[in-house]
Scaffold this active site. Structure first.
Site, short mmCIF file in Angstrom:
data_model
loop_
_atom_site.label_atom_id
_atom_site.label_comp_id
_atom_site.label_asym_id
_atom_site.label_seq_id
_atom_site.Cartn_x
_atom_site.Cartn_y
_atom_site.Cartn_z
N LEU A 229 0.85 -0.99 -0.22
CA LEU A 229 -0.32 0.11 -0.37
C LEU A 229 0.83 1.54 -0.05
CD1 LEU A 229 -3.01 1.12 -0.21
CD2 LEU A 229 -2.56 1.14 2.26
N ASP A 230 0.97 2.37 -1.02
CA ASP A 230 1.32 3.52 -0.91
C ASP A 230 3.27 3.11 -1.09
OD1 ASP A 230 -1.16 4.74 -0.67
OD2 ASP A 230 -0.82 4.70 1.39
N GLU A 231 3.06 1.95 -1.68
CA GLU A 231 4.75 1.50 -2.12
C GLU A 231 4.98 1.42 -3.60
OE1 GLU A 231 6.88 2.17 0.86
OE2 GLU A 231 5.49 1.88 1.82
#
EC number: 3.5.1.10
Lengths: 286, 286, 286, 286
Positions: A229-231
């Site tokens: 996530l969000d990476e």
């Protein structure tokens, strides 16, 4: 019969002497005229990246022959290649929840011709934006999502996207975490807009986190969605100055301008085949 | 004996098929390894621009042979070429008047190694900055300028610059108009910093003009000096937000930060041979 | 009965001691609670500017009494005053031609509640954007304009704006010069968006001018329309970096993002009564 | 005898009606003329903040009387106050290690008069910048620091700073963590420059972290030093666009321009008494 089409080739491979010469030789020997050539060498990773655009006006190969004819070259240099044609418009699905700013922004660009794609459908987990979709005459597919039905609904979404031959999914402020099955279906072809300058303020309510920390700048980040996530690999970021006078509510309001322009620009580069992903980072041939 | 040197070649010529292939072929056939290649096609002008960096580590030609060996290629394609070597540091003269910010900024970069040039002298039309020059151990040449002695003093300056084999002149807030003789001596090798976002506020006291007009943004522009005042090819520009609260005095103070960073960046590109001039515009291969 | 309304007072007058004390005394003595106070002194012009927001929750005067009760204070200090109430939404007319980006941007903000105004009508000199207006259910008034009918059509427009009690006109990429009669009708209440960082590139085709000059930055400026074309008081400006790779067509496309955000922000400030005009410059209480 | 001095008062207290009126009444009743007044209400925290500048030209109180005479007002409203005078220049200590850019930048501003402070000494944990200090004639104090002698050396530093009546410590790229004793000695009077847009990339080697993550923007943050590393109240931040073409080495080089301008601007605000700290956030009256 001369074609007005344009071919775009994205390449990456281990760096070695003669790569540019070899690839341009292929184009030249078939009467292609290079319109744009950009290359990048990551000397730390010993990796070579190139983007080539050439006119097919006098090209001596048919579009559907080119890929096969490039194979010997690709094998010789262990190249990863992506070939595309300006004549093939990408088919995009927009995923939305309740906020309208990214949706309207993309639809306005689409209508004016600034975003040369097809948008055959909008997917939403709320009904809120149905009128917006209908105004622009784009089919609106409502998939209410609960903890219980999430995987089932995503399976139905994937099925729909397959039927519609969707190439790229744009999460235009879609407030749901995407499951691994969807990510696997669209590797580096799901774009998200996160409302912070990543890696600051990962996760939920980034403007609230920003307000809490007292930052003097807020940002937005468009990235490809990966399992973390969000990476995922960052495509584009932008920021805006704020001050102690701005409440959380102000940050949310002001940030929308960042979100829509950052997402639109990332999508523009994606659609124009200007983005290569390598080891969770992007090479953006602007 | 392997050389660690790097060659840089800047080219422009009429656009035609095969240019990249031909030039990279020359490098490749003499065992050069391309480190960086950028090209640009101005389709309106039908002009081709390229910048190439290659390692001379295994190159089979001596540095002083390369230019001659490139001649057949250059003639065939009507190319303008500029060849340089990383091992040859440019010799820079800094021209100043009274304000210290650009001078100290460049000297600090020079001292830290961030600006890989030689600075054999500083020229000034006032004594004010002599202590600054002396602090850094750089010879300070004072040329007081009056209406009467201007041409004579400039002739003496040119003589000094010739003796010192100066390559590039940097007007680091030098408050004198440069005469045609000097400009002719250093074509596209005199950099100026103008304290506005050109073409707004040409000429004297741009911050006063900006204040008068009530702009919400001030800027700075670095350009090559040509015979037309403030009309030369722009290399770099940057801006800063201001408001009704800023007096003229504030604009002057705030603008200094723009001036020094814009000039330093333009000089960096110039020194790294990243700037090509064509029809009063620049191609900056950033 | 407690009111939730908020009053905003904009003042300018000659600077003298005690102004803040006097005005806050008026609010305090009637049980108003100041929410926001900003003041600015232009010491060169010896002019004082202030913006005050106060809660009417426990205020002891009725809304329609306040102005009269402020008169003695105003006369004593030779104040120019503008009083407004959050409960009175401004009525805005949007003027458009063919380009949709500013129009959609404002309509989307309006729909989401980010732009707290009424938009009772859209005026256009081309039919192009009628579908856009109809999608949002806003009456679209088409006034084709020729050299011959221009004044007559503008008279009809003014009549329409009067009937609709329009407060502010927004030229959302309206490609017509506004005549003196309209300007006189809406003094400092017509906002324009010019597609350059004024005062650079006044007049027609600023992107073409920018391309020609080879600038490295493009901009947009929102200003009040006055009798001098592109010379009115500047409310807001923003810029964007461009390069030699951008064609005129690219500048036009990229600039749209500037135009819409700059216009929207200027309008936001205008609508929130944050802009004072003094001697062709603005004080923007951000 | 008329004084040309200017007083600055920073206040924060619980919000309540009449605060502005009361404080301006104090100034007005003693013949002070307000030059600048800014206030801010944090409605979430129910806190009131104000900054007042007034001319002492005809003020009827002596400078050393003012604080005492303000006490009744302060007690009545539970105000925290900070009173200062333009005539009292702050005494600043610069702490450095090896990098010269922030040091030279501050010294150049100081020399030109743009930074109205006294700089009686430079503290360093390496000898590298001794020549730089000596060039500007500022005493250079070398405190080599090891794990063993750290507390002892800091005690000696504190002693030196006391002797020199230092008001504010500026960590101008000082590569040591500051111990609690020093922080307690200078509460909200130690400014640091961190080379990332906090809260991203806390701790060591932020440019390496940024490169690793593939961000498209780098930043710098100036904050007050508190007991929590890189967690103190943020005063100022700025960012710069980067790309895949920039190596870690490039980020380090480019970032220096951010570091020096961000630190200088934060220090400017601090020196001009424009910064209030409240609950680990700053109110910056710009």
């Amino acid at each position: 019969m001369a074609s007005k089409d344009i071919a775009t080739l994205l390449i990456h491979c281990p760096d070695r002497p003669g790569l540019v010469h070899d690839v341009t030789g292929f184009i030249f020997s078939h009467q292609g005229n290079i319109i744009d050539l950009q290359q990048h060498i990551d000397s730390e990773q010993d990796a070579f990246f190139m983007r080539l655009e050439w006119s097919l006006e006098n090209f001596t190969l048919e579009n559907d022959e080119i890929e096969a004819r490039l194979q010997p070259l690709a094998r010789r240099h262990e190249m990863q290649m992506r070939l595309s044609f300006a004549s093939q418009r990408k088919r995009i699905a927009l995923f939305v929840t309740k906020e309208n700013h990214c949706l309207y922004d993309l639809l306005a660009r689409h209508e004016s011709g600034d975003l040369p794609v097809d948008i055959p459908l909008i997917v939403a987990n709320h009904e809120t934006l149905r009128p917006a979709a209908e105004r622009f005459g784009i089919p609106f597919h409502y998939f209410p999502i609960t903890k219980e039905n999430k995987l089932e609904q995503e399976a139905a979404q994937i099925e729909l996207l397959r039927q519609q031959r969707i190439d790229t999914v744009v999460l235009a402020r879609y407030m749901q975490i995407i499951s691994p099955a969807m990510i696997a279906e669209f590797p580096h072809r799901i774009l998200n807009i996160h409302h912070s300058f990543l890696p600051a303020f990962v996760g939920a309510k980034p403007y609230h986190q920003a307000f809490q920390r007292g930052v003097k700048i807020i940002g937005a980040t468009s990235h490809y969605v990966t399992a973390d996530l969000d990476e995922g690999p960052i495509i584009h970021q932008d920021v805006m100055r704020v001050s102690h006078e701005d409440s959380v509510h102000d940050l949310v309001r002001l940030g929308r301008d960042l979100e829509k322009t950052v997402l639109a620009k990332a999508l523009w580069w994606h659609v124009r085949e200007r983005v290569l992903v390598f080891k969770n980072k992007t090479v953006v041939f602007d």
